[in-house]
Scaffold this active site. Structure first.
Site, PDB file in Angstrom:
ATOM      1  N   ASP A 150       0.819  -1.219   0.000  1.00 47.18           N
ATOM      2  CA  ASP A 150       0.000   0.000   0.000  1.00 47.18           C
ATOM      3  C   ASP A 150       0.850   1.266   0.000  1.00 47.18           C
ATOM      4  O   ASP A 150       0.385   2.332  -0.394  1.00 47.18           O
ATOM      5  CB  ASP A 150      -0.883   0.035   1.258  1.00 47.18           C
ATOM      6  CG  ASP A 150      -2.246  -0.578   1.014  1.00 47.18           C
ATOM      7  OD1 ASP A 150      -2.424  -1.215  -0.039  1.00 47.18           O
ATOM      8  OD2 ASP A 150      -3.131  -0.430   1.874  1.00 47.18           O
ATOM      9  N   LEU A 211     -12.015   7.388   0.230  1.00 45.78           N
ATOM     10  CA  LEU A 211     -12.780   7.628   1.448  1.00 45.78           C
ATOM     11  C   LEU A 211     -13.546   6.374   1.835  1.00 45.78           C
ATOM     12  O   LEU A 211     -14.478   5.958   1.143  1.00 45.78           O
ATOM     13  CB  LEU A 211     -13.771   8.787   1.227  1.00 45.78           C
ATOM     14  CG  LEU A 211     -13.194  10.072   0.615  1.00 45.78           C
ATOM     15  CD1 LEU A 211     -14.302  11.076   0.350  1.00 45.78           C
ATOM     16  CD2 LEU A 211     -12.124  10.666   1.525  1.00 45.78           C
ATOM     17  N   GLY A 212     -13.124   5.751   2.928  1.00 53.18           N
ATOM     18  CA  GLY A 212     -13.824   4.601   3.474  1.00 53.18           C
ATOM     19  C   GLY A 212     -13.813   4.742   4.975  1.00 53.18           C
ATOM     20  O   GLY A 212     -13.807   5.854   5.499  1.00 53.18           O
ATOM     21  N   GLY A 214     -11.312   4.116   6.700  1.00 55.30           N
ATOM     22  CA  GLY A 214     -10.087   4.907   6.687  1.00 55.30           C
ATOM     23  C   GLY A 214     -10.134   5.769   5.444  1.00 55.30           C
ATOM     24  O   GLY A 214     -10.788   5.412   4.471  1.00 55.30           O
ATOM     25  N   ARG A 287     -23.254   6.485   6.685  1.00 59.59           N
ATOM     26  CA  ARG A 287     -24.645   6.448   6.209  1.00 59.59           C
ATOM     27  C   ARG A 287     -25.591   7.057   7.235  1.00 59.59           C
ATOM     28  O   ARG A 287     -26.530   7.769   6.885  1.00 59.59           O
ATOM     29  CB  ARG A 287     -25.050   4.999   5.891  1.00 59.59           C
ATOM     30  CG  ARG A 287     -24.373   4.466   4.637  1.00 59.59           C
ATOM     31  CD  ARG A 287     -24.533   2.984   4.470  1.00 59.59           C
ATOM     32  NE  ARG A 287     -23.835   2.237   5.523  1.00 59.59           N
ATOM     33  CZ  ARG A 287     -23.585   0.941   5.480  1.00 59.59           C
ATOM     34  NH1 ARG A 287     -23.970   0.233   4.424  1.00 59.59           N
ATOM     35  NH2 ARG A 287     -22.953   0.330   6.465  1.00 59.59           N
ATOM     36  N   ILE A 334     -17.160   5.367   1.023  1.00 62.06           N
ATOM     37  CA  ILE A 334     -17.821   6.667   1.196  1.00 62.06           C
ATOM     38  C   ILE A 334     -17.698   7.490  -0.084  1.00 62.06           C
ATOM     39  O   ILE A 334     -18.671   8.078  -0.561  1.00 62.06           O
ATOM     40  CB  ILE A 334     -17.223   7.422   2.403  1.00 62.06           C
ATOM     41  CG1 ILE A 334     -17.561   6.684   3.707  1.00 62.06           C
ATOM     42  CG2 ILE A 334     -17.723   8.863   2.459  1.00 62.06           C
ATOM     43  CD1 ILE A 334     -16.891   7.254   4.953  1.00 62.06           C
ATOM     44  N   GLY A 335     -16.522   7.510  -0.662  1.00 62.85           N
ATOM     45  CA  GLY A 335     -16.302   8.284  -1.883  1.00 62.85           C
ATOM     46  C   GLY A 335     -17.197   7.860  -3.031  1.00 62.85           C
ATOM     47  O   GLY A 335     -17.633   8.684  -3.838  1.00 62.85           O
ATOM     48  N   ASN A 337     -20.225   6.295  -2.650  1.00 57.49           N
ATOM     49  CA  ASN A 337     -21.650   6.205  -2.318  1.00 57.49           C
ATOM     50  C   ASN A 337     -22.246   7.409  -1.603  1.00 57.49           C
ATOM     51  O   ASN A 337     -23.458   7.602  -1.641  1.00 57.49           O
ATOM     52  CB  ASN A 337     -21.893   4.953  -1.465  1.00 57.49           C
ATOM     53  CG  ASN A 337     -21.560   3.681  -2.222  1.00 57.49           C
ATOM     54  OD1 ASN A 337     -22.142   3.410  -3.263  1.00 57.49           O
ATOM     55  ND2 ASN A 337     -20.599   2.913  -1.726  1.00 57.49           N
TER      56      ASN A 337
END
Length: 400
Positions: A150, A211-212, A214, A287, A334-335, A337
């Site tokens: 990573d 974006l998740g 983390g 969410r 997140i990014g 959805n």
């Protein structure tokens, strides 16, 4: 055409994600998740030929039992897949300064992963377990295990980006510097962006936002990473699900001296009790924050701090683009959805020429990507990430 099937393993501290992917065409034959390791409810879920299945692994099961189940139960249903496996790709969170690209795993590479444990104390030990178990379960692929780091994509950062303003000896003697994370995702979406924008990768200037639970932002200039928001560890940078991201470092001393908290308690606070969870006092789930933004003060507070921080990073990274920013990219859970996160963040960046198209933004969710800005705006694009495909392709390439 010869088989390019690769088993991709992503071992977390209490879970194992796996997939069998054809590196040649991206087709996913099997995907699954084993979770709740070392707990009574340890279980495994997988999808094969479109059908979802689930099984208990047995109380206290962990990586070893999960891999054994994958080989002897799941793959036993399709022995032809096992026979066609050409490589195993392992996601490795931290490779330190040493690994600037993926590597075939040998004793030397294992040592390098061990040396980076202090920077990823939860992840790297789990990756090493996964490597050991894979070597045991697939002896025919001993020379065909590949580590995909990573941190590797971020190794092109210049010194002014990766150095902290600490005594230089701390970098020289202890390798304390910025490393970043999510590099495989930032790499993938930047390459996809180049295709969408019809630009050669080496002329591409984009800011990528993974974006998740983390989250991190990367500044990519001429196709190479020149800065990223995560630091020595994945705690620095954005507001995350349970991580604080950037804080005044002196808060740590205040928590210790004035509030009597131990170093271990402060570590837990910053990594597991902060971020969206800390700001809402209820949940780390974006969410919930999005759904309750207009009704609940806790959600509004969390969302506003989250988007403020994200917009600040995008704005500051635009200064590194040498006068040309081709697009901003959103990816990760997140990014991909959270339309509200994208809209509120980009609204703060009108100075950079961003104008969200409300309908396009709402349409780019749940697996659908695309441009989310108006035709006259600087482009912002949603691109679903595919880290597993990158890992499979690297493993296939290095073992060919």
């Amino acid at each position: 055409m010869s088989s390019k099937l690769v088993l991709v393993l992503n071992c977390g501290s209490s879970s194992l994600k796996f997939a069998i992917i054809d590196a040649a065409n991206g087709e996913e034959h099997i995907s699954g998740l084993a979770e709740c390791f070392n707990l009574p409810e340890a279980r495994i879920k997988w999808k094969m030929d479109g059908a979802k299945q689930e099984a208990a692994l047995g109380a206290g099961s962990a990586h070893s039992e999960a891999l054994h189940f994958i080989v002897n139960t799941i793959l036993a249903q399709k022995p032809e897949l096992s026979a066609q496996l050409t490589a195993i790709g392992h996601r490795i969170v931290h490779g330190g300064e040493r690994f600037i690209q993926s590597a075939i795993i040998d004793d030397d590479v294992v040592k390098g992963i061990e040396n980076s444990i202090p920077f990823a104390p939860l992840h790297n030990p789990a990756h090493l377990i996964g490597i050991r178990e894979a070597l045991k379960e697939f002896p025919q692929l001993t020379q065909k295990n590949v580590a995909v780091f990573d941190t590797a994509f971020h190794q092109t950062m210049p010194e002014e980006s990766y150095l902290y303003a600490l005594p230089y000896s701390l970098y020289q003697d202890h390798a304390i510097r910025r490393y970043g994370a999510h590099g495989t995702s930032h790499y993938y979406v930047s390459r996809e962006a180049a295709k969408l924008l019809d630009k050669p990768v080496d002329q591409l200037n984009v800011i990528t936002c993974h974006l998740g639970n983390g989250g991190s932002v990367s500044a990519i200039r001429n196709g190479q990473c020149v800065d990223t928001s995560m630091g020595l560890t994945p705690l620095e940078g954005l507001v995350m699900g349970t991580r604080s991201g950037d804080i005044d470092p002196a808060i740590v001393f205040h928590l210790h001296d004035a509030l009597g908290m131990s170093v271990a308690q402060i570590n837990t606070l910053l990594t597991k009790e902060s971020g969206l969870l800390g700001l809402t006092g209820v949940t780390s789930d974006c969410r919930y924050v999005e759904d309750n933004y207009r009704e609940k003060a806790d959600s509004r507070r969390a969302m506003d701090v989250y988007c403020h921080r994200l917009a600040k990073y995008i704005g500051s990274y635009s200064a590194l683009m040498e006068g040309r920013l081709d697009a901003v990219i959103f990816t990760g859970g997140i990014g991909e959805n959270a339309a509200m996160v994208r809209e509120l963040s980009l609204k703060k960046l009108a100075l950079l020429g961003f104008e969200v198209d409300h309908e396009r933004n709402l349409a780019a969710r749940f697996g659908h990507g695309g441009v989310i800005t108006t035709d006259t705006s600087r482009p912002a694009i949603v691109i679903p990430t595919n880290e597993e495909l990158v890992i499979a392709q690297d493993a296939a390439r290095l073992t060919a």
